[in-house]
Design an enzyme around this catalytic site. Structure first.
Site, PDB file in Angstrom:
ATOM      1  N   HIS A  11       0.825  -1.214   0.000  1.00 43.52           N
ATOM      2  CA  HIS A  11       0.000   0.000   0.000  1.00 43.52           C
ATOM      3  C   HIS A  11       0.860   1.266   0.000  1.00 43.52           C
ATOM      4  O   HIS A  11       2.057   1.236   0.322  1.00 43.52           O
ATOM      5  CB  HIS A  11      -0.928   0.013   1.221  1.00 43.52           C
ATOM      6  CG  HIS A  11      -0.185   0.053   2.530  1.00 43.52           C
ATOM      7  ND1 HIS A  11       0.390   1.196   3.034  1.00 43.52           N
ATOM      8  CD2 HIS A  11       0.076  -0.926   3.424  1.00 43.52           C
ATOM      9  CE1 HIS A  11       0.965   0.938   4.189  1.00 43.52           C
ATOM     10  NE2 HIS A  11       0.805  -0.354   4.447  1.00 43.52           N
ATOM     11  N   GLU A  87      -2.124  -7.265   7.215  1.00 45.10           N
ATOM     12  CA  GLU A  87      -0.832  -7.146   7.880  1.00 45.10           C
ATOM     13  C   GLU A  87      -0.814  -7.991   9.149  1.00 45.10           C
ATOM     14  O   GLU A  87      -1.863  -8.417   9.652  1.00 45.10           O
ATOM     15  CB  GLU A  87      -0.566  -5.667   8.218  1.00 45.10           C
ATOM     16  CG  GLU A  87       0.793  -5.369   8.846  1.00 45.10           C
ATOM     17  CD  GLU A  87       1.959  -5.786   7.977  1.00 45.10           C
ATOM     18  OE1 GLU A  87       2.171  -7.012   7.860  1.00 45.10           O
ATOM     19  OE2 GLU A  87       2.676  -4.904   7.457  1.00 45.10           O
TER      20      GLU A  87
END
Length: 222
Positions: A11, A87
Site C-alpha cells: 500500500h 498485515e
C-alpha cells in the site's frame, strides 16, 4: 497442477508510516505522497492483464487498490477484499513507536531489533517474541500468523484458474514474510518493500502439508 502469478503491491505511504508507528490491523490514512505513489504504480501496471484483483480488508490497502486499478487498460473491477492478506497483528503495540516496541520485544532474547531476532532465529520467533511481550497477549504469534497466510494463499488458488495473473494489494511485513519463506535469493531484512512496490509470487497447487508450492521471483520492484 494449477499455477498462478501473483503481483503483491504494498500500500501507499500512510500517516503511521511517516511517524514510524507499528501499523498492523489499525489504520491510518494514505498521505498525499501515498496517493501519488499508488497512482504511479497504477501507471506502471496499466498494461498488465490481471484476471482478478484482491486487497486486504484494511482501508489503506483498499484505497491503494482503487488508485492502482483505475488506469488499467483491461479492467477496472472492484478488488475482492481478503482478510487473510492483512498485515501482521501487533496487538497492544498497535500504533506504538516501532523502534521502542521492538526493543521491548527483543530484549528478553538478548537482541534490540526485529531484524536481529529474524537473522539469529526466524520470522516466526519474532512474532512469538512480540506475543510474549504484549501485556494482553493479543498480537499474532508465529504459528497463528503463518496459518493465516497459508489459508489466504490456498484461497487464491481455489478461486482462480490455471495460468491466471492476480493483483493483491497488501502490506509490508506480510510481503516480507513471504520473501523470507519463498525467496531465499532476496534480502528482505535489510531492504524493506517500498510503498507501491511490486513483489511477484508464483503459486502452485501441491500435494504437501501446506497444499501449495510458492516461489518469489521478483522483489520490491519500484
Amino acid at each position: 497442477m494449477k499455477t498462478l502469478t501473483v503481483d503483491l503491491v504494498r500500500h501507499g505511504q500512510t500517516l503511521f508510516n511517516i511517524l514510524d508507528c507499528l501499523q498492523g490491523w489499525s489504520d491510518s490514512p494514505l498521505s498525499a505522497a501515498g496517493l501519488q505513489t499508488a497512482d504511479e504504480t497504477g501507471q506502471r501496471l496499466k498494461n498488465v492483464h490481471y484476471d482478478h484483483y484482491y486487497s486486504s480488508d484494511l482501508k489503506r490497502a483498499i484505497d491503494t487498490a482503487h488508485h492502482v486499478i483505475a488506469p488499467n487498460q483491461f479492467s477496472q473491477a472492484e478488488p475482492t477484499q481478503l482478510q487473510d492478506v492483512r498485515e501482521v497483528y501487533f496487538g497492544s503495540f498497535e500504533g506504538a513507536d516501532n523502534t521502542a516496541s521492538w526493543l521491548t520485544a527483543a530484549k528478553p532474547l538478548g537482541f534490540k531489533t526485529q531484524a536481529e531476532i529474524i537473522a539469529h532465529g526466524s520470522f516466526s520467533l519474532a512474532r512469538d517474541a512480540m506475543h510474549a511481550a504484549d501485556p494482553l497477549h493479543l498480537s499474532e504469534d508465529g504459528q497463528t500468523f503463518e496459518a493465516r497466510v497459508d489459508r489466504g494463499l490456498r484461497i487464491l488458488l481455489d478461486q482462480n484458474q490455471d495460468g491466471q495473473r492476480l493483483l493483491v494489494v497488501t502490506h509490508g511485513t506480510y510481503i516480507r514474510s513471504l520473501v523470507l519463506r519463498f525467496g531465499p535469493q532476496f534480502d528482505p531484512l535489510t531492504v524493506f518493500p517500498g510503498n507501491g512496490s511490486v513483489t511477484t509470487l508464483t503459486l502452485q497447487t501441491a500435494d504437501n502439508a501446506a497444499g501449495f508450492h510458492a516461489e518469489v521471483t521478483a522483489y520490491n520492484q519500484l
